[in-house]
Design a protein around this motif. Structure first.
Motif, PDB file in Angstrom:
ATOM      1  N   ARG A  20       6.974  29.157  17.393  1.00  0.00           N
ATOM      2  CA  ARG A  20       5.862  29.443  18.317  1.00  0.00           C
ATOM      3  C   ARG A  20       4.950  28.235  18.489  1.00  0.00           C
ATOM      4  NH1 ARG A  20       3.712  35.281  16.229  1.00  0.00           N
ATOM      5  NH2 ARG A  20       3.712  34.082  14.285  1.00  0.00           N
ATOM      6  N   ASP A  21       4.803  27.436  17.431  1.00  0.00           N
ATOM      7  CA  ASP A  21       3.872  26.305  17.487  1.00  0.00           C
ATOM      8  C   ASP A  21       4.534  25.063  18.084  1.00  0.00           C
ATOM      9  OD1 ASP A  21       1.742  27.741  16.603  1.00  0.00           O
ATOM     10  OD2 ASP A  21       1.964  27.154  14.494  1.00  0.00           O
ATOM     11  N   THR A  22       4.631  25.067  19.398  1.00  0.00           N
ATOM     12  CA  THR A  22       5.145  23.903  20.125  1.00  0.00           C
ATOM     13  C   THR A  22       4.050  22.835  20.161  1.00  0.00           C
ATOM     14  OG1 THR A  22       4.264  24.765  22.193  1.00  0.00           O
ATOM     15  CG2 THR A  22       6.523  25.425  21.614  1.00  0.00           C
ATOM     16  N   PRO A  23       4.372  21.603  20.531  1.00  0.00           N
ATOM     17  CA  PRO A  23       3.331  20.579  20.667  1.00  0.00           C
ATOM     18  C   PRO A  23       2.186  21.029  21.586  1.00  0.00           C
ATOM     19  CG  PRO A  23       5.483  19.537  20.739  1.00  0.00           C
ATOM     20  CD  PRO A  23       5.735  21.027  20.724  1.00  0.00           C
ATOM     21  N   GLU A  24       2.502  21.735  22.665  1.00  0.00           N
ATOM     22  CA  GLU A  24       1.463  22.189  23.604  1.00  0.00           C
ATOM     23  C   GLU A  24       0.519  23.192  22.941  1.00  0.00           C
ATOM     24  OE1 GLU A  24       4.854  22.313  24.278  1.00  0.00           O
ATOM     25  OE2 GLU A  24       4.787  20.431  25.396  1.00  0.00           O
ATOM     26  N   ASN A  63       4.474  15.270  16.733  1.00  0.00           N
ATOM     27  CA  ASN A  63       3.035  15.532  16.797  1.00  0.00           C
ATOM     28  C   ASN A  63       2.660  16.366  18.031  1.00  0.00           C
ATOM     29  OD1 ASN A  63       2.838  13.795  18.978  1.00  0.00           O
ATOM     30  ND2 ASN A  63       1.942  12.105  17.808  1.00  0.00           N
ATOM     31  N   HIS A  64       1.377  16.680  18.148  1.00  0.00           N
ATOM     32  CA  HIS A  64       0.928  17.574  19.227  1.00  0.00           C
ATOM     33  C   HIS A  64       1.026  16.907  20.608  1.00  0.00           C
ATOM     34  CE1 HIS A  64      -2.705  15.434  17.759  1.00  0.00           C
ATOM     35  NE2 HIS A  64      -2.980  15.354  19.044  1.00  0.00           N
ATOM     36  N   LEU A  65       1.369  15.602  20.631  1.00  0.00           N
ATOM     37  CA  LEU A  65       1.606  14.917  21.900  1.00  0.00           C
ATOM     38  C   LEU A  65       3.098  14.866  22.216  1.00  0.00           C
ATOM     39  CD1 LEU A  65      -0.880  11.952  21.324  1.00  0.00           C
ATOM     40  CD2 LEU A  65      -1.274  14.028  22.680  1.00  0.00           C
ATOM     41  N   GLY A  66       3.896  15.456  21.314  1.00  0.00           N
ATOM     42  CA  GLY A  66       5.335  15.486  21.535  1.00  0.00           C
ATOM     43  C   GLY A  66       6.061  14.246  21.026  1.00  0.00           C
ATOM     44  N   GLN A  67       5.341  13.381  20.264  1.00  0.00           N
ATOM     45  CA  GLN A  67       5.960  12.148  19.763  1.00  0.00           C
ATOM     46  C   GLN A  67       6.491  12.333  18.346  1.00  0.00           C
ATOM     47  OE1 GLN A  67       2.199  10.244  19.972  1.00  0.00           O
ATOM     48  NE2 GLN A  67       2.544   9.326  21.987  1.00  0.00           N
ATOM     49  N   PRO A  68       7.632  11.716  18.028  1.00  0.00           N
ATOM     50  CA  PRO A  68       8.141  11.795  16.662  1.00  0.00           C
ATOM     51  C   PRO A  68       7.242  11.016  15.696  1.00  0.00           C
ATOM     52  CG  PRO A  68       9.550  10.382  18.012  1.00  0.00           C
ATOM     53  CD  PRO A  68       8.508  10.972  18.932  1.00  0.00           C
ATOM     54  N   VAL A  69       6.984  11.586  14.546  1.00  0.00           N
ATOM     55  CA  VAL A  69       6.189  10.894  13.528  1.00  0.00           C
ATOM     56  C   VAL A  69       6.841  11.098  12.162  1.00  0.00           C
ATOM     57  CG1 VAL A  69       3.954  11.084  14.711  1.00  0.00           C
ATOM     58  CG2 VAL A  69       4.691  12.905  13.173  1.00  0.00           C
ATOM     59  N   SER A 121     -10.226  14.272  14.626  1.00  0.00           N
ATOM     60  CA  SER A 121      -9.128  13.414  14.161  1.00  0.00           C
ATOM     61  C   SER A 121      -7.932  14.218  13.639  1.00  0.00           C
ATOM     62  CB  SER A 121      -9.627  12.434  13.094  1.00  0.00           C
ATOM     63  OG  SER A 121      -9.922  13.108  11.902  1.00  0.00           O
ATOM     64  N   LEU A 122      -8.025  15.554  13.706  1.00  0.00           N
ATOM     65  CA  LEU A 122      -6.920  16.382  13.202  1.00  0.00           C
ATOM     66  C   LEU A 122      -5.636  16.134  14.011  1.00  0.00           C
ATOM     67  CD1 LEU A 122      -5.984  18.733  11.264  1.00  0.00           C
ATOM     68  CD2 LEU A 122      -6.475  20.270  13.174  1.00  0.00           C
ATOM     69  N   VAL A 123      -4.571  15.837  13.271  1.00  0.00           N
ATOM     70  CA  VAL A 123      -3.241  15.701  13.870  1.00  0.00           C
ATOM     71  C   VAL A 123      -2.477  16.979  13.538  1.00  0.00           C
ATOM     72  CG1 VAL A 123      -1.039  14.482  13.688  1.00  0.00           C
ATOM     73  CG2 VAL A 123      -3.170  13.199  13.688  1.00  0.00           C
ATOM     74  N   ALA A 124      -1.811  17.555  14.542  1.00  0.00           N
ATOM     75  CA  ALA A 124      -1.049  18.783  14.300  1.00  0.00           C
ATOM     76  C   ALA A 124       0.426  18.498  14.524  1.00  0.00           C
ATOM     77  CB  ALA A 124      -1.536  19.897  15.217  1.00  0.00           C
ATOM     78  N   SER A 147     -11.203   6.898   6.663  1.00  0.00           N
ATOM     79  CA  SER A 147     -10.019   6.536   5.879  1.00  0.00           C
ATOM     80  C   SER A 147      -9.221   7.763   5.442  1.00  0.00           C
ATOM     81  CB  SER A 147     -10.417   5.697   4.654  1.00  0.00           C
ATOM     82  OG  SER A 147     -11.252   6.449   3.812  1.00  0.00           O
ATOM     83  N   VAL A 148      -9.560   8.917   6.029  1.00  0.00           N
ATOM     84  CA  VAL A 148      -8.838  10.154   5.692  1.00  0.00           C
ATOM     85  C   VAL A 148      -8.272  10.761   6.976  1.00  0.00           C
ATOM     86  CG1 VAL A 148      -8.998  12.444   4.658  1.00  0.00           C
ATOM     87  CG2 VAL A 148     -10.469  10.602   3.819  1.00  0.00           C
ATOM     88  N   LYS A 149      -6.978  11.024   6.996  1.00  0.00           N
ATOM     89  CA  LYS A 149      -6.354  11.629   8.171  1.00  0.00           C
ATOM     90  C   LYS A 149      -6.052  13.095   7.885  1.00  0.00           C
ATOM     91  CE  LYS A 149      -5.026  11.072  12.330  1.00  0.00           C
ATOM     92  NZ  LYS A 149      -6.106  10.855  13.303  1.00  0.00           N
ATOM     93  N   PRO A 150      -6.745  14.014   8.575  1.00  0.00           N
ATOM     94  CA  PRO A 150      -6.430  15.426   8.385  1.00  0.00           C
ATOM     95  C   PRO A 150      -5.180  15.810   9.184  1.00  0.00           C
ATOM     96  CG  PRO A 150      -8.251  15.199   9.930  1.00  0.00           C
ATOM     97  CD  PRO A 150      -7.868  13.794   9.494  1.00  0.00           C
ATOM     98  N   ILE A 151      -4.275  16.508   8.542  1.00  0.00           N
ATOM     99  CA  ILE A 151      -2.992  16.841   9.171  1.00  0.00           C
ATOM    100  C   ILE A 151      -2.679  18.322   8.968  1.00  0.00           C
ATOM    101  CG2 ILE A 151      -0.500  16.375   9.156  1.00  0.00           C
ATOM    102  CD1 ILE A 151      -1.160  13.598   8.003  1.00  0.00           C
ATOM    103  N   LEU A 152      -2.406  18.996  10.065  1.00  0.00           N
ATOM    104  CA  LEU A 152      -1.879  20.366   9.999  1.00  0.00           C
ATOM    105  C   LEU A 152      -0.387  20.290  10.267  1.00  0.00           C
ATOM    106  CD1 LEU A 152      -1.854  23.525  10.174  1.00  0.00           C
ATOM    107  CD2 LEU A 152      -2.452  23.268  12.600  1.00  0.00           C
ATOM    108  N   ILE A 153       0.404  20.838   9.366  1.00  0.00           N
ATOM    109  CA  ILE A 153       1.851  20.952   9.611  1.00  0.00           C
ATOM    110  C   ILE A 153       2.165  22.432   9.766  1.00  0.00           C
ATOM    111  CG2 ILE A 153       4.181  20.529   8.721  1.00  0.00           C
ATOM    112  CD1 ILE A 153       3.049  18.154   7.140  1.00  0.00           C
ATOM    113  N   THR A 154       2.703  22.809  10.927  1.00  0.00           N
ATOM    114  CA  THR A 154       2.967  24.226  11.138  1.00  0.00           C
ATOM    115  C   THR A 154       4.169  24.687  10.321  1.00  0.00           C
ATOM    116  OG1 THR A 154       3.374  25.972  12.754  1.00  0.00           O
ATOM    117  CG2 THR A 154       4.447  23.874  13.157  1.00  0.00           C
ATOM    118  N   ILE A 155       4.094  25.926   9.870  1.00  0.00           N
ATOM    119  CA  ILE A 155       5.253  26.530   9.202  1.00  0.00           C
ATOM    120  C   ILE A 155       5.861  27.575  10.146  1.00  0.00           C
ATOM    121  CG2 ILE A 155       4.796  26.033   6.776  1.00  0.00           C
ATOM    122  CD1 ILE A 155       3.596  29.275   8.209  1.00  0.00           C
ATOM    123  N   ASP A 156       5.456  27.506  11.422  1.00  0.00           N
ATOM    124  CA  ASP A 156       5.941  28.448  12.443  1.00  0.00           C
ATOM    125  C   ASP A 156       6.360  27.655  13.684  1.00  0.00           C
ATOM    126  OD1 ASP A 156       6.450  30.758  13.908  1.00  0.00           O
ATOM    127  OD2 ASP A 156       4.328  31.176  14.303  1.00  0.00           O
TER     128      ASP A 156
END
Ligand code: NI
Length: 196
Positions: free
Chosen positions: A111-115, A50-56, A127-130, A99-108
Motif C-alpha cells: 500500500r505504501d507506494t512512493p506517492e 525513496n518517496h521520490l521513486g529513486q533507488p537508495v 527532513s524525513l525520508v520515507a 547531522s541526523v537523518k530521520p528515516i521511515l521504512i514502511t513494512i507495508d
C-alpha cells in the motif's frame, strides 16, 4: 540447625533469583534489540526506493546519523505518534539536527507506494525520508534491523502488527542505541545529543 536452615533458605533464594534474572534477560533479548555491544547486530545493507521513486541504499546516508523507524502509513495510532516524537526531538536538537537523518521504512510496501509516502511524510519533520521497496527488499531491510511485522488479516483494510523501536545509527551506519515505544521527545533529543 537454625544456621543450616538459614543457609538453605539463602541458597534457595539465590538460585531462584539467578533463574529469574536469566529468564528475564532471555525474554528481553527476544523482544528487544541488544544494548550497544562491540559488534553491530542491528542494521546493515538495504536497497529501497525513496518517496521520490529513486533507488537508495544505506550508502546514501553515510556521513550522518540515521534515526530509523519501521512503520506504515495506514497505522492508526503507534506509527504517527512515534514519527511525531522523532520530529519533535529533531526540532529540540536545533542546529544539531542537521547531522541526523530521520528515516521511515514502511513494512507495508503493497500500500505504501512512493506517492503515498510522499504525501504522508508532509505531516512530519521536513527532513524525513520515507522508504519503500519490493516486498522482498522490505523484508531484507526489516530483517537487518530485527524488526518484526505481520499482516493481521486478508481484508482490504488490514492492519500490520509490528515492533516499534526507533534506532539511532552512527555515520557509518552502525547501531548506536534504540528508543522504546512512548519515549518522550525530550528524552529522545537528550540521548541523541549525547550520542552525536
Ligand atoms: Ni504502527
Amino acid at each position: 540447625m537454625r544456621a543450616r536452615r538459614l543457609t538453605l533458605i539463602f541458597a534457595a533464594f539465590a538460585i531462584t533469583t539467578a533463574v529469574a534474572v536469566t529468564a528475564f534477560s532471555l525474554l528481553r533479548s527476544l523482544i528487544e534489540p541488544p544494548a550497544r555491544s562491540g559488534v553491530a547486530q542491528v542494521g546493515g545493507p538495504f536497497q529501497l526506493i525513496n518517496h521520490l521513486g529513486q533507488p537508495v541504499s544505506e550508502a546514501d546516508f553515510k556521513g550522518r546519523h540515521m534515526l530509523v523507524y519501521f512503520g506504515y502509513t495506514f497505522c492508526p495510532d503507534v506509527c504517527p505518534i512515534e514519527l511525531q516524537t522523532m520530529s519533535e526531538a529533531l526540532d529540540q536538537l536545533g542546529e544539531a539536527a542537521q547531522s541526523v537523518k530521520p528515516i521511515l521504512i514502511t513494512i507495508d510496501p503493497e500500500r505504501d507506494t512512493p506517492e503515498v509516502l510522499a504525501a504522508y511524510r508532509e505531516h512530519f519533520h521536513p527532513s524525513l525520508v520515507a522508504l519503500t521497496g519490493t516486498v522482498e527488499q522490505v523484508r531484507q531491510a526489516a530483517k537487518a534491523f530485527r524488526v518484526y511485522y505481520a499482516r493481521t488479516d486478508d481484508s482490504a483494510d488490514y492492519f500490520m502488527d509490528h515492533s516499534s523501536f526507533v534506532y539511532l545509527m552512527d555515520p557509518q551506519g552502525r547501531y548506536l542505541t534504540h528508543f522504546r515505544p512512548a519515549t518522550s521527545p525530550e528524552e529522545m533529543a537528550k540521548r541523541i545529543r549525547a550520542a552525536l
